[in-house]
Scaffold this active site. Structure first.
Site, short mmCIF file in Angstrom:
data_model
loop_
_atom_site.label_atom_id
_atom_site.label_comp_id
_atom_site.label_asym_id
_atom_site.label_seq_id
_atom_site.Cartn_x
_atom_site.Cartn_y
_atom_site.Cartn_z
N CYS A 84 -2.21 9.66 2.27
CA CYS A 84 -1.73 9.06 1.01
C CYS A 84 -2.65 9.34 -0.17
O CYS A 84 -2.20 9.38 -1.30
CB CYS A 84 -1.56 7.56 1.20
N GLU A 100 0.88 -1.17 0.00
CA GLU A 100 0.00 0.00 0.00
C GLU A 100 0.91 1.21 0.00
O GLU A 100 1.46 1.59 1.04
CB GLU A 100 -0.89 -0.01 1.26
P1 NAD Z 1 8.04 4.76 5.28
O1 NAD Z 1 8.11 3.94 4.04
O2 NAD Z 1 9.16 5.68 5.59
O3 NAD Z 1 7.86 3.83 6.58
C1 NAD Z 1 6.90 2.78 6.62
C2 NAD Z 1 7.40 1.69 7.56
O4 NAD Z 1 8.62 1.15 7.05
C3 NAD Z 1 7.69 2.17 8.98
O5 NAD Z 1 7.19 1.21 9.88
C4 NAD Z 1 9.22 2.24 9.02
O6 NAD Z 1 9.74 1.95 10.30
C5 NAD Z 1 9.66 1.19 8.03
N1 NAD Z 1 10.92 1.54 7.37
C6 NAD Z 1 11.38 2.79 7.09
N2 NAD Z 1 12.58 2.73 6.42
C7 NAD Z 1 12.84 1.41 6.26
C8 NAD Z 1 13.92 0.69 5.64
N3 NAD Z 1 14.91 1.31 5.03
N4 NAD Z 1 13.86 -0.66 5.66
C9 NAD Z 1 12.83 -1.31 6.24
N5 NAD Z 1 11.80 -0.68 6.86
C10 NAD Z 1 11.80 0.65 6.87
O7 NAD Z 1 6.66 5.55 5.16
P2 NAD Z 1 6.11 6.67 6.12
O8 NAD Z 1 6.96 7.88 5.97
O9 NAD Z 1 5.86 6.12 7.48
O10 NAD Z 1 4.66 6.95 5.45
C11 NAD Z 1 4.48 7.84 4.40
C12 NAD Z 1 4.33 7.13 3.07
O11 NAD Z 1 3.37 6.10 3.16
C13 NAD Z 1 3.82 8.05 1.97
O12 NAD Z 1 4.53 7.78 0.78
C14 NAD Z 1 2.36 7.66 1.82
O13 NAD Z 1 1.82 7.91 0.54
C15 NAD Z 1 2.41 6.21 2.11
N6 NAD Z 1 1.13 5.74 2.62
C16 NAD Z 1 0.38 4.89 1.87
C17 NAD Z 1 -0.86 4.50 2.35
C18 NAD Z 1 -1.74 3.56 1.57
O14 NAD Z 1 -2.72 3.09 2.13
N7 NAD Z 1 -1.45 3.25 0.33
C19 NAD Z 1 -1.31 4.94 3.57
C20 NAD Z 1 -0.51 5.80 4.30
C21 NAD Z 1 0.71 6.19 3.83
#
Ligand code: NAD
Length: 443
Positions: free
Chosen positions: A242, A208
């Site tokens: 998002c 997602e």
């Molecule tokens: P992110 O990708 O930075 O983090 C998401 C998760 O991944 C967190 O739990 C984090 O701890 C983990 N993570 C971060 N870096 C990592 C790495 N290098 N290796 C492994 N795990 C890692 O996302 P965010 O900043 O928390 O959220 C924002 C993003 O999420 C935006 O791009 C938004 O569009 C998207 N989003 C999508 C939806 C959807 O339903 N499609 C919903 C909400 C947010």
């Protein structure tokens, strides 16, 4: 590599395969009752994490989860029953059905922007399909993540649902376990890392992700309504949504009027209680895109008129309170703008012209879409929620979440004499070839 705790979750998921729908319903109702009893704690945690107003927490974090559980509990018995399907006459003597069986242990990795809802909704889907679950909530919203841990400890044994706190390193460690499915919500960049890791061991994955969701306003739109809905879609959660409208493409004839309505709404809401941008890193990132030094936690919306897609605001998903606006003369011009970006998570059009609406829906793909409406496709559990292309794959919400977290097992059963079996058994003598000719299988 496997940890004793992980093995116990695996074992438990095996025992869940023998349960009926009532046990699953009870697990879901435990979550529902906990949420109803602890709403004040959820509101407080989100307030502390990024000043999210209680009103927004109720409508965007608590209610969607409550309504999702209620809907699933009501329908679970029907969804869990084997689904009979037709059997072709060539297989006379057999019956066929699909059994929805659990996958095993599901890893849910969730983001910070709707930190409660985006951890608990996948949990509910995974539990409805009879799985055990590990949740890795975001490290950027520590109070909410602690509360999610408490919820799970209060409601479940550690071999049923487990919460693991931490950031990148913790996620990497968890991804080394042999989960039966990973459900990731977050950025496209991290999604790619998770997808690579899952691909190595062929672990099924739901992604997602995000993207730049366009919003088109044509010359026939109700501008007052469009301005209000677009403003709300951005204002909610400080535009850290998002599926928020990322940029506007507006017909030149109504551009000034729409702009002044949006600016008016923005100045009227200056004093409104609003969520904060999650941290200084993101605050500076958005300031840089808007070329401004102003405090973006004060002004509701930074509206920027832009000439073309070379502008810094058009290089990546904004995910903050800035709204670039591009003008167009002819609807065909959209073809030069929207496909410049990967397929977005959402697309919105404000219009009363059916041809324009059809043109936009047919020309540009997106995960979901809203016509004279923003964000609300997310709130209907009869609709699948998810991306397409670079905005993700897999779907959830309501029945779609149950299906996503289940294995659809094909079962065929012989009940009486099977003619087909006699035909296909060797030896393949002349009579059998004659029979194939009779069926016109052989020319
Ligand atoms: P992110 O990708 O930075 O983090 C998401 C998760 O991944 C967190 O739990 C984090 O701890 C983990 N993570 C971060 N870096 C990592 C790495 N290098 N290796 C492994 N795990 C890692 O996302 P965010 O900043 O928390 O959220 C924002 C993003 O999420 C935006 O791009 C938004 O569009 C998207 N989003 C999508 C939806 C959807 O339903 N499609 C919903 C909400 C947010």
């Amino acid at each position: 590599m496997n940890h004793p705790l992980f093995s116990s979750l695996k074992q438990k998921s095996q025992t869940f395969r023998f349960e009926n729908y009532k046990s699953r319903q009870q697990r879901l109702l435990k979550v529902l009752n906990w949420i109803n009893a602890n709403q004040a704690l959820i509101v407080e945690a989100l307030k502390k994490d990024f000043n999210k107003p209680p009103f927004e927490t109720i409508i965007s974090e608590v209610r969607p989860v409550v309504s999702e559980i209620t809907y699933i509990v009501k329908n679970l018995k029907k969804w869990m029953s084997d689904q009979k399907v037709k059997t072709p006459s060539s297989l006379l003597g057999h019956s066929s059905r699909i059994r929805y069986e659990n996958k095993g242990v599901i890893l849910v990795i969730s983001p910070w922007n709707y930190p409660f809802q985006l951890a608990i909704a996948p949990l509910i889907a995974a539990l409805s399909a009879g799985n055990t679950v590990v949740i890795k909530p975001s490290e950027l919203t520590p109070r909410t993540s602690d509360l999610i841990k408490k919820l799970c400890e209060d409601c479940f044994m550690s071999d049923e649902v487990k919460v693991e706190l931490g950031g990148k390193e913790k996620t990497e460690e968890l991804l080394s376990y042999d989960f039966d499915h990973v459900f990731f919500t977050g950025s496209t960049q991290v999604g790619r890392i998770v997808a690579k890791s899952c691909a190595e061991r062929l672990i099924p994955l739901t992604l997602e992700l995000g993207g730049k969701s366009p919003t088109i306003v044509d010359e026939t739109a109700d501008l007052e309504e469009a301005a209000q809905k677009i403003f709300w879609g951005k204002f909610l959660n400080r535009a850290q949504t998002c599926i928020a409208p990322d940029y506007l493409i507006v017909h030149e004839s109504i551009h000034h009027e729409l702009l002044s309505k949006l600016n008016k709404l923005s100045s009227e809401n200056k004093k409104s209680n609003k969520a904060h941008i999650i941290n200084s890193k993101h605050h500076e990132r958005i300031q840089k895109m808007c070329s401004t030094n102003e405090d973006l936690n004060v002004n509701p919306l930074c509206i920027v008129e832009i000439e073309n897609i070379k502008h810094p605001l058009m290089q990546e998903e904004i995910f903050g309170p800035a709204l670039p606006i591009i003008k167009y003369k002819n609807i065909q011009e959209l073809v030069k703008i929207i496909p410049h970006y990967e397929k977005p998570l959402s697309l919105y059009i404000f219009s009363k012209n059916k041809q324009h609406i059809d043109f936009v829906l047919n020309s540009f793909s997106s995960g979901g879409a809203g016509i004279n409406s923003v964000l609300l496709h997310f709130a209907n559990h009869h609709l699948p929620f998810g991306g397409v292309g670079q905005s993700g794959y897999g779907k959830y919400h309501g029945h779609f979440g149950f299906l996503e977290m289940s294995h659809h097992r094909a079962i065929i059963q012989q009940h009486y004499f099977s003619f087909m079996h006699q035909v296909v058994m060797p030896p393949y003598n002349r009579n059998k070839y004659k029979f194939l000719k009779f069926l016109k299988f052989l020319s």
